[in-house]
Design a protein around this motif. Structure first.
Motif, PDB file in Angstrom:
ATOM      1  N   PRO A   3      24.453  80.033  62.330  1.00  0.00           N
ATOM      2  CA  PRO A   3      25.333  79.968  63.502  1.00  0.00           C
ATOM      3  C   PRO A   3      26.791  79.704  63.131  1.00  0.00           C
ATOM      4  O   PRO A   3      27.682  79.960  63.932  1.00  0.00           O
ATOM      5  N   ALA A   4      27.031  79.208  61.918  1.00  0.00           N
ATOM      6  CA  ALA A   4      28.405  78.896  61.524  1.00  0.00           C
ATOM      7  C   ALA A   4      29.262  80.156  61.362  1.00  0.00           C
ATOM      8  O   ALA A   4      30.488  80.062  61.304  1.00  0.00           O
ATOM      9  N   ILE A   5      28.629  81.336  61.297  1.00  0.00           N
ATOM     10  CA  ILE A   5      29.447  82.550  61.186  1.00  0.00           C
ATOM     11  C   ILE A   5      29.886  83.050  62.562  1.00  0.00           C
ATOM     12  O   ILE A   5      30.590  84.047  62.664  1.00  0.00           O
ATOM     13  N   GLN A   6      29.501  82.338  63.618  1.00  0.00           N
ATOM     14  CA  GLN A   6      29.860  82.731  64.986  1.00  0.00           C
ATOM     15  C   GLN A   6      30.950  81.796  65.523  1.00  0.00           C
ATOM     16  O   GLN A   6      31.014  80.628  65.141  1.00  0.00           O
ATOM     17  N   VAL A  65      29.551  78.219  55.242  1.00  0.00           N
ATOM     18  CA  VAL A  65      30.782  78.532  55.974  1.00  0.00           C
ATOM     19  C   VAL A  65      31.216  77.254  56.695  1.00  0.00           C
ATOM     20  O   VAL A  65      30.441  76.697  57.475  1.00  0.00           O
ATOM     21  N   ALA A  66      32.438  76.783  56.415  1.00  0.00           N
ATOM     22  CA  ALA A  66      32.942  75.565  57.067  1.00  0.00           C
ATOM     23  C   ALA A  66      33.793  75.943  58.278  1.00  0.00           C
ATOM     24  O   ALA A  66      34.561  76.905  58.221  1.00  0.00           O
ATOM     25  N   ARG A  67      33.620  75.205  59.355  1.00  0.00           N
ATOM     26  CA  ARG A  67      34.366  75.463  60.583  1.00  0.00           C
ATOM     27  C   ARG A  67      35.042  74.189  61.069  1.00  0.00           C
ATOM     28  O   ARG A  67      34.421  73.127  61.054  1.00  0.00           O
ATOM     29  N   PRO A  93      20.977  72.776  52.902  1.00  0.00           N
ATOM     30  CA  PRO A  93      21.190  73.605  51.717  1.00  0.00           C
ATOM     31  C   PRO A  93      19.853  74.149  51.212  1.00  0.00           C
ATOM     32  O   PRO A  93      18.833  73.447  51.275  1.00  0.00           O
ATOM     33  N   LYS A  94      19.866  75.383  50.756  1.00  0.00           N
ATOM     34  CA  LYS A  94      18.597  76.041  50.404  1.00  0.00           C
ATOM     35  C   LYS A  94      18.252  75.800  48.937  1.00  0.00           C
ATOM     36  O   LYS A  94      19.065  76.053  48.039  1.00  0.00           O
ATOM     37  N   PRO A  95      17.032  75.342  48.683  1.00  0.00           N
ATOM     38  CA  PRO A  95      16.613  74.963  47.326  1.00  0.00           C
ATOM     39  C   PRO A  95      16.321  76.203  46.466  1.00  0.00           C
ATOM     40  O   PRO A  95      16.306  77.332  46.970  1.00  0.00           O
ATOM     41  N   PRO A  96      16.091  75.992  45.165  1.00  0.00           N
ATOM     42  CA  PRO A  96      15.889  77.130  44.251  1.00  0.00           C
ATOM     43  C   PRO A  96      14.821  78.128  44.716  1.00  0.00           C
ATOM     44  O   PRO A  96      14.971  79.341  44.506  1.00  0.00           O
ATOM     45  N   SER A  97      13.745  77.654  45.353  1.00  0.00           N
ATOM     46  CA  SER A  97      12.684  78.590  45.753  1.00  0.00           C
ATOM     47  C   SER A  97      13.164  79.633  46.751  1.00  0.00           C
ATOM     48  O   SER A  97      12.507  80.659  46.941  1.00  0.00           O
ATOM     49  N   SER A  98      14.298  79.404  47.386  1.00  0.00           N
ATOM     50  CA  SER A  98      14.832  80.373  48.358  1.00  0.00           C
ATOM     51  C   SER A  98      15.384  81.610  47.654  1.00  0.00           C
ATOM     52  O   SER A  98      15.551  82.659  48.280  1.00  0.00           O
ATOM     53  N   GLY A  99      15.730  81.448  46.354  1.00  0.00           N
ATOM     54  CA  GLY A  99      16.379  82.548  45.640  1.00  0.00           C
ATOM     55  C   GLY A  99      17.887  82.566  45.858  1.00  0.00           C
ATOM     56  O   GLY A  99      18.579  83.428  45.305  1.00  0.00           O
ATOM     57  N   MET A 100      18.405  81.625  46.647  1.00  0.00           N
ATOM     58  CA  MET A 100      19.838  81.556  46.914  1.00  0.00           C
ATOM     59  C   MET A 100      20.503  80.549  45.969  1.00  0.00           C
ATOM     60  O   MET A 100      19.844  79.647  45.460  1.00  0.00           O
ATOM     61  N   VAL A 101      21.808  80.735  45.769  1.00  0.00           N
ATOM     62  CA  VAL A 101      22.581  79.796  44.947  1.00  0.00           C
ATOM     63  C   VAL A 101      23.654  79.165  45.838  1.00  0.00           C
ATOM     64  O   VAL A 101      24.461  79.886  46.430  1.00  0.00           O
ATOM     65  N   VAL A 102      23.638  77.846  45.934  1.00  0.00           N
ATOM     66  CA  VAL A 102      24.574  77.146  46.812  1.00  0.00           C
ATOM     67  C   VAL A 102      25.956  77.087  46.168  1.00  0.00           C
ATOM     68  O   VAL A 102      26.086  76.772  44.983  1.00  0.00           O
ATOM     69  N   ASP A 103      26.987  77.396  46.954  1.00  0.00           N
ATOM     70  CA  ASP A 103      28.376  77.183  46.514  1.00  0.00           C
ATOM     71  C   ASP A 103      28.740  75.756  46.919  1.00  0.00           C
ATOM     72  O   ASP A 103      29.004  75.481  48.094  1.00  0.00           O
ATOM     73  N   TRP A 104      28.763  74.844  45.946  1.00  0.00           N
ATOM     74  CA  TRP A 104      28.928  73.425  46.283  1.00  0.00           C
ATOM     75  C   TRP A 104      30.333  73.092  46.743  1.00  0.00           C
ATOM     76  O   TRP A 104      30.526  72.091  47.433  1.00  0.00           O
ATOM     77  N   ASP A 105      31.324  73.906  46.372  1.00  0.00           N
ATOM     78  CA  ASP A 105      32.667  73.657  46.884  1.00  0.00           C
ATOM     79  C   ASP A 105      32.710  73.905  48.389  1.00  0.00           C
ATOM     80  O   ASP A 105      33.261  73.115  49.157  1.00  0.00           O
ATOM     81  N   ILE A 106      32.109  75.010  48.805  1.00  0.00           N
ATOM     82  CA  ILE A 106      32.101  75.310  50.241  1.00  0.00           C
ATOM     83  C   ILE A 106      31.208  74.308  50.978  1.00  0.00           C
ATOM     84  O   ILE A 106      31.540  73.856  52.081  1.00  0.00           O
ATOM     85  N   ALA A 136      30.807  71.228  50.247  1.00  0.00           N
ATOM     86  CA  ALA A 136      31.613  70.008  50.404  1.00  0.00           C
ATOM     87  C   ALA A 136      32.621  70.182  51.536  1.00  0.00           C
ATOM     88  O   ALA A 136      32.910  69.223  52.279  1.00  0.00           O
ATOM     89  N   GLN A 137      33.149  71.394  51.696  1.00  0.00           N
ATOM     90  CA  GLN A 137      34.070  71.650  52.812  1.00  0.00           C
ATOM     91  C   GLN A 137      33.359  71.483  54.156  1.00  0.00           C
ATOM     92  O   GLN A 137      33.941  71.012  55.132  1.00  0.00           O
ATOM     93  N   CYS A 138      32.104  71.873  54.208  1.00  0.00           N
ATOM     94  CA  CYS A 138      31.316  71.714  55.446  1.00  0.00           C
ATOM     95  C   CYS A 138      31.119  70.231  55.759  1.00  0.00           C
ATOM     96  O   CYS A 138      31.270  69.805  56.905  1.00  0.00           O
TER      97      CYS A 138
END
Ligand code: SF4
Length: 248
Positions: free
Chosen positions: A93-96, A120-122, A135-148, A150-152
């Motif tokens: 929902p943060a992209i809306q 996405v920080a708003r 935040p999605k863990p390794p099993s999701s296949g995603m890689v978290v951008d920790w800078d963004i 932290a902005q959230c």
């Protein structure tokens, strides 16, 4: 959502579904009567996503463009005009552009929680009654951008915020511990993963309840064994009651 006029300006919200009131099935607000607003579209593609109808562009035709006013009117109709908790979920929902809806609803006494992976920080995160960062863990296949991410966390700027982390296995568990260690001030909710995303043409996929139950027991053992007493371990109550069925 028939009868709701379509719009195409910059405030347009892409809505996959609005339903309720029902109870919140997970996390810090578990059991709280809630209307759900699920937006369409996500910048992630988690391997075990259970909301593909709100993520995959193949479903784009089923998403309704709506003004914040139209979304609010639907929320009020569903709640009979009685203010309650509104959960904004997705997709992401943060992209809306949800700031206007949140302010409008709060002016009428409604409260708003939003769940996002933290990609996405708003600025309007600060207006939320609760920000659930998942935040999605390794099993999701995603890689978290920790800078963004932290902005959230910073964008919440004092709005109540929590971490909710889905755990499928030992790797995810260790990752959750590390994430919780980075944000010691945020309450942490752990949730065993639900391994059965619905296939594209099936709204009522069968849940591997035995597997979920086993992961829940294992997760409790791990948390207690590690004396991780700040964590809260919760099942997905709605999955226990209704499986992966949509709109409940
Ligand atoms: Fe699905 Fe959430 Fe992952 Fe998006 S972030 S793909 S909605 S599980």
């Amino acid at each position: 959502m028939g009868g709701i006029s379509s719009v195409t300006n910059e405030e347009t919200l892409r809505i996959a579904e609005i339903f309720g009131p029902t109870i919140q099935g997970e996390g810090a607000l578990i059991g709280v009567p809630t209307v759900f607003v699920r937006t369409g579209g996500c910048d992630y593609r988690c391997s075990w996503c259970d909301s593909l109808h709100a993520v995959d562009s193949a479903y784009r035709d089923t998403w309704t463009p709506m003004t914040p006013e139209a979304v609010m009117a639907r929320i009020e109709a569903l709640s009979g005009g009685q203010p309650l908790m509104v959960s904004l979920s997705g997709g992401n929902p943060a992209i809306q552009p949800l700031g206007g809806l949140i302010r409008m609803g709060q002016g009428k006494g409604y409260r708003f929680a939003l769940e996002t992976q933290g990609s996405v920080a708003r600025r309007w995160f600060r207006d939320l009654d609760m920000l659930v960062l998942s935040p999605k863990p390794p099993s999701s296949g995603m890689v978290v951008d920790w800078d963004i991410f932290a902005q959230c966390v910073a964008a919440a700027n004092g709005a109540p915020s929590v971490l909710k982390i889905v755990v499928f296995d030992e790797v995810d568990y260790q990752w959750a511990r590390e994430v919780a260690g980075r944000y010691p001030d945020l309450p942490v909710y752990l949730q065993p993963g639900n391994h059965t995303p619905p296939p594209p043409d099936d709204d009522d996929a069968v849940v591997d309840q035995e597997g979920v139950d086993a992961r829940m027991l294992w997760l409790v053992d791990r948390v207690i064994g590690d004396r991780w007493f700040g964590a809260k371990v919760l099942p997905q109550l709605h999955v226990m009651l209704w499986g992966n069925k949509r709109g409940v």
